[in-house]
Design a protein around this motif. Structure first.
Motif, mmCIF file in Angstrom:
data_model
loop_
_atom_site.group_PDB
_atom_site.id
_atom_site.type_symbol
_atom_site.label_atom_id
_atom_site.label_comp_id
_atom_site.label_asym_id
_atom_site.label_seq_id
_atom_site.Cartn_x
_atom_site.Cartn_y
_atom_site.Cartn_z
ATOM 1 N N SER A 1 0.825 -1.207 0.000
ATOM 2 C CA SER A 1 0.000 0.000 0.000
ATOM 3 C C SER A 1 0.862 1.260 0.000
ATOM 4 O O SER A 1 1.873 1.346 0.688
ATOM 5 C CB SER A 1 -0.908 -0.001 1.225
ATOM 6 N N ASN A 2 0.428 2.258 -0.793
ATOM 7 C CA ASN A 2 1.130 3.549 -0.810
ATOM 8 C C ASN A 2 0.607 4.477 0.274
ATOM 9 O O ASN A 2 1.199 5.493 0.581
ATOM 10 C CB ASN A 2 0.937 4.227 -2.171
ATOM 11 N N ASN A 3 -0.569 4.145 0.807
ATOM 12 C CA ASN A 3 -1.233 5.016 1.763
ATOM 13 C C ASN A 3 -1.630 4.218 2.992
ATOM 14 O O ASN A 3 -2.807 3.960 3.226
ATOM 15 C CB ASN A 3 -2.484 5.628 1.126
ATOM 16 N N PHE A 4 -0.657 3.803 3.754
ATOM 17 C CA PHE A 4 -0.950 2.891 4.847
ATOM 18 C C PHE A 4 -1.919 3.508 5.860
ATOM 19 O O PHE A 4 -2.899 2.896 6.257
ATOM 20 C CB PHE A 4 0.358 2.478 5.538
ATOM 21 N N ASP A 5 -1.649 4.763 6.274
ATOM 22 C CA ASP A 5 -2.484 5.384 7.311
ATOM 23 C C ASP A 5 -3.919 5.587 6.850
ATOM 24 O O ASP A 5 -4.870 5.316 7.590
ATOM 25 C CB ASP A 5 -1.871 6.726 7.739
ATOM 26 N N LEU A 6 -4.065 6.056 5.606
ATOM 27 C CA LEU A 6 -5.422 6.261 5.080
ATOM 28 C C LEU A 6 -6.165 4.938 4.974
ATOM 29 O O LEU A 6 -7.365 4.855 5.226
ATOM 30 C CB LEU A 6 -5.350 6.928 3.709
#
Lengths: 257, 228
Positions: A226-231
């Motif tokens: 994933s490029n957007n782990f937190d989101l």
């Protein structure tokens, strides 16, 4: 010659404009790969989530969990994977750090609208499969619903290869495909999820909740790629809020606490 | 390895080739005889399956002949006949998909036919059917054979419409293309590879035979010319 060159330039500039149209740099894109049985409820959740978070664009890919796993393995961009069984997630190479069991569903035996074969139960179904001309739709072994169906077959001591020789089973490649086949009366009966049966308004003959197959749990996970782990984590957390659970319940799922 | 899909595929492809050979040639012949407006309209309809995605064709077949449709429910009720989920349902699907290939090539061949030949035949008092079968068809033989071969190849490779109309029922509706897809889905790469190779071999053999026949045909013509 001039004509050809100008035509090529016009064509290229049209292509370039079309390409640039689709790129929306303002929004963060989250790629959600989800089991086909989640199509309806996640589409509803998408509208709500995007309204609450205008800077996030959820992009869904609905298919059978097995096919989704293959697509991820072959390099598809994916942030969150929600599977209809634990097998595809276990087989996945990019093992996940953040994993939650999200929902529970049930396998059911449904019949087409008129139920011409008058199927009453699983046992009745298997007797009729051996003796009469009926057609049963199930998922193939790579589709989670097919996996659960084989467990039901084992429970009733049914030999699938014998039924294959008789040509009474048709294999679908996703839970939604089998549901459409019953809806269109292409098959006499099928083994599908309770939620799909309710959404398609099909007649349920028997629910496999007496230990015929293992519990149908939908695990979800944020992937390592994933490029957007937190989101992605934030989105999974949203799926566990009471608001999201209410929507899941509306479609017949049982949220897991 | 269960060879049913091979047998079924070839059976479906042969029957649908036969069906489109007759319907395609007749449509190509009679379309030159209708007036221009109807001709333009019919030509679009006859060619449409070539450019439509097979899933659209499959969807339309299900809506027109499926068990829930008017025709389908009527046939099911009175003759207990279902158009879907049988091996011959695939013949309906492949015939529709392959039809434009036959129709287009046959029309092309008929258009290049020199009409003064048939006019001469008419002045000699030959009947119209004699002219059609003994003069026009032999003259256009090559184009029609090419169309038939293309249709056979297309029918053999059809997947989308077939899988929607006939499903994947082992030993009943399984074809090579649906079997390969099914095997790929269940991760049986070894068997899928065998079927893929078999399919490539069959298609290559078909093309080789066509080239061979064409070659022989041309040589015969050369011989004929040199004698005259």
């Amino acid at each position: 010659m001039k004509k050809i060159i100008s035509l090529i330039i016009i064509f290229a500039s049209i292509c370039a404009t079309l390409c640039s149209c689709s790129v929306d740099k303002e929004k963060e894109e989250l790629y959600i790969f989800a089991a086909s049985s989640l199509t309806d409820c996640l589409s509803e959740i998408e509208d709500i989530y995007e309204a609450e978070n205008p800077d996030i664009d959820l992009i869904f890919n609905f298919n059978s969990s097995g096919t989704l796993r293959e697509q991820i393995d072959e390099g598809a961009q994916c942030d969150v994977f929600i599977s209809a069984s634990s097998t595809p997630l276990e087989k996945l190479d990019c093992a996940s750090r953040y994993k939650i069991d999200l929902l529970e569903n049930k396998a059911t035996l449904v019949v087409s609208e008129s139920n011409p074969a008058k199927i009453q139960s699983f046992e009745d179904l298997f007797n009729k499969l051996y003796n009469t001309e009926i057609l049963l739709g199930i998922g193939n072994t790579d589709v989670p619903i097919g996996e659960y169906t084989l467990q039901i077959f084992d429970y009733y001591n049914i030999d699938v290869s014998k039924l294959n020789e008789k040509g009474v089973i048709t294999y679908g490649s996703s839970a939604k495909e089998i549901t459409s086949q019953v809806k269109e009366d292409l098959v006499d009966c099928a083994i599908i999820y309770e939620t799909d049966a309710k959404i398609a308004d099909l007649e349920i003959v028997e629910i496999a909740d007496k230990g015929q197959c293992s519990k149908i749990i939908y695990p979800s996970s944020v992937l390592d790629i994933s490029n957007n782990f937190d989101l992605s984590v934030a989105f999974l957390d949203f799926l566990q809020t009471s608001y999201a659970k209410m929507i899941f319940k509306k479609y017949g799922f049982t949220p897991i606490d | 390895m269960d060879l049913y899909p091979l047998f079924n595929s070839i059976r479906i492809a042969l029957i649908s080739t036969f069906v489109v050979l007759i319907t395609g040639v007749l449509c190509a012949y009679y379309i030159s005889k209708v007036n221009r407006v109807i001709k333009g309209f019919l030509d679009v309809i006859f060619t449409l399956p070539l450019v439509l995605p097979p899933t659209v064709v499959g969807y339309l077949i299900l809506k027109i002949l499926g068990p829930n449709s008017f025709i389908g429910s009527f046939m099911n009720e009175f003759f207990s006949l279902k158009f879907t989920m049988n091996w011959w349902s695939a013949v309906i699907a492949t015939s529709i998909v392959a039809f434009p290939l036959m129709y287009r090539t046959a029309r092309g061949a008929f258009e290049s036919f020199n009409n003064s030949l048939s006019d001469v035949a008419l002045t000699l008092g030959l009947s119209k059917s004699y002219i059609f079968f003994r003069i026009r068809l032999p003259y256009c033989k090559q184009g029609i054979i090419a169309g038939a071969v293309l249709s056979f190849a297309r029918a053999l490779g059809e997947y989308g419409a077939t899988s929607m109309v006939a499903g994947y029922i082992p030993n009943k509706t399984a074809t090579i293309s649906t079997t390969v897809y099914h095997l790929w889905q269940i991760n049986n790469d070894e068997l899928a590879f065998k079927w893929v190779m078999l399919n490539i071999v069959i298609s290559a053999v078909v093309l080789l035979v066509v080239n061979f026949v064409e070659d022989k045909y041309q040589r015969k013509e050369v011989k004929y010319v040199s004698y005259s």
